[in-house]
Scaffold this motif. Structure first.
Motif, PDB file in Angstrom:
ATOM      1  N   ILE A  11       0.844  -1.185   0.000  1.00 29.11           N
ATOM      2  CA  ILE A  11       0.000   0.000   0.000  1.00 29.11           C
ATOM      3  C   ILE A  11       0.890   1.249   0.000  1.00 29.11           C
ATOM      4  O   ILE A  11       1.997   1.223   0.528  1.00 29.11           O
ATOM      5  N   PRO A  12       0.397   2.341  -0.598  1.00 26.19           N
ATOM      6  CA  PRO A  12       1.142   3.595  -0.510  1.00 26.19           C
ATOM      7  C   PRO A  12       0.927   4.221   0.867  1.00 26.19           C
ATOM      8  O   PRO A  12       0.080   3.765   1.638  1.00 26.19           O
ATOM      9  N   GLU A  16       0.472   9.855   0.116  1.00 27.52           N
ATOM     10  CA  GLU A  16       0.673   9.558  -1.308  1.00 27.52           C
ATOM     11  C   GLU A  16      -0.655   9.195  -1.974  1.00 27.52           C
ATOM     12  O   GLU A  16      -0.939   9.617  -3.086  1.00 27.52           O
ATOM     13  N   TYR A  17      -1.416   8.371  -1.284  1.00 27.93           N
ATOM     14  CA  TYR A  17      -2.712   7.921  -1.787  1.00 27.93           C
ATOM     15  C   TYR A  17      -3.634   9.108  -2.052  1.00 27.93           C
ATOM     16  O   TYR A  17      -4.219   9.224  -3.133  1.00 27.93           O
ATOM     17  N   ALA A  44      -2.872  -4.732  -2.547  1.00 26.18           N
ATOM     18  CA  ALA A  44      -2.581  -3.431  -3.158  1.00 26.18           C
ATOM     19  C   ALA A  44      -1.339  -3.556  -4.024  1.00 26.18           C
ATOM     20  O   ALA A  44      -0.421  -4.320  -3.713  1.00 26.18           O
ATOM     21  N   THR A  46       1.411  -0.940  -6.196  1.00 27.88           N
ATOM     22  CA  THR A  46       1.841   0.423  -6.494  1.00 27.88           C
ATOM     23  C   THR A  46       2.880   0.387  -7.593  1.00 27.88           C
ATOM     24  O   THR A  46       3.658  -0.562  -7.721  1.00 27.88           O
ATOM     25  N   ARG A  48       5.976   2.825  -9.096  1.00 27.47           N
ATOM     26  CA  ARG A  48       6.817   3.959  -8.716  1.00 27.47           C
ATOM     27  C   ARG A  48       7.842   4.249  -9.805  1.00 27.47           C
ATOM     28  O   ARG A  48       8.358   3.333 -10.435  1.00 27.47           O
ATOM     29  N   LEU A  53       5.298   7.794  -6.279  1.00 28.76           N
ATOM     30  CA  LEU A  53       4.107   7.003  -6.590  1.00 28.76           C
ATOM     31  C   LEU A  53       3.475   7.548  -7.865  1.00 28.76           C
ATOM     32  O   LEU A  53       3.117   8.720  -7.941  1.00 28.76           O
ATOM     33  N   MET A  56      -1.498   3.053  -8.896  1.00 26.48           N
ATOM     34  CA  MET A  56      -1.878   2.103  -7.855  1.00 26.48           C
ATOM     35  C   MET A  56      -3.215   1.460  -8.162  1.00 26.48           C
ATOM     36  O   MET A  56      -3.955   1.917  -9.039  1.00 26.48           O
ATOM     37  N   ARG A  58      -6.179  -1.347  -5.787  1.00 24.21           N
ATOM     38  CA  ARG A  58      -6.404  -2.152  -4.587  1.00 24.21           C
ATOM     39  C   ARG A  58      -7.550  -3.120  -4.794  1.00 24.21           C
ATOM     40  O   ARG A  58      -8.403  -2.915  -5.647  1.00 24.21           O
ATOM     41  N   ASP A  71      -9.650   2.056  -6.594  1.00 26.48           N
ATOM     42  CA  ASP A  71      -8.481   2.944  -6.614  1.00 26.48           C
ATOM     43  C   ASP A  71      -7.513   2.692  -7.762  1.00 26.48           C
ATOM     44  O   ASP A  71      -6.307   2.862  -7.613  1.00 26.48           O
ATOM     45  N   ILE A  87      -1.202  -2.502 -13.719  1.00 30.62           N
ATOM     46  CA  ILE A  87      -1.918  -2.566 -12.443  1.00 30.62           C
ATOM     47  C   ILE A  87      -2.969  -3.671 -12.482  1.00 30.62           C
ATOM     48  O   ILE A  87      -3.049  -4.505 -11.576  1.00 30.62           O
TER      49      ILE A  87
END
Length: 136
Positions: A11-12, A16-17, A44, A46, A48, A53, A56, A58, A71, A87
């Motif tokens: 997870i971020p 960041e999220y 999740a 991410t 980068r 970031l 992403m 989830r 998300d 993703i």
């Protein structure tokens, strides 16, 4: 030369999220509520660029009967490079490994992102059902 990005199944940070959602034009979230929601993710992923970031996605749900993809976001300055597919490929691999045969996997698709999700086997629920929501 094709640029490579770091893919992490993590997870971020809440900050960041919140910022990525803002950049991507998604509904705003508070950092404190993001902190609670993010830690309750089933999965999740991410993306980068160095430590920044840039994308992403989830999966949330009960881990057996229902899974909900949420998300899916890519920083607008990185869009058009196939990162949404990266993703969704990670999310699909997770679901293939963890969702039982009878599980129901859902998502709410913004247009034109619905075309991306179709590539991963998602179908419209209409006319049998309609997506609904209530916002607080």
């Amino acid at each position: 030369m094709e640029r490579s990005y770091d893919i992490e199944t993590a997870i971020p940070t809440p900050a960041e999220y919140v910022e990525l959602r803002r950049k991507a034009g998604m509904s705003p979230k508070e950092v404190e509520t993001a902190r609670v929601g993010l830690k309750n993710s089933l999965f999740a992923v991410t993306l980068r660029d160095s430590s920044k970031l840039i994308g992403m996605g989830r999966v949330i749900g009960d881990g057996a009967c229902f899974f909900h993809v949420v998300d899916i976001a890519v920083d607008p300055s990185y869009q058009g490079r196939g990162l949404g597919k990266v993703i969704m490929s990670q999310i699909t691999a997770y679901l293939d490994a963890h969702a039982p045969k009878s599980a129901y996997v859902s998502l709410m698709a913004d247009v034109p992102a619905d075309q991306l999700y179709k590539q991963f086997g998602f179908h419209y629920t209409y006319p049998k059902s309609l997506g609904m929501y209530k916002r607080y």
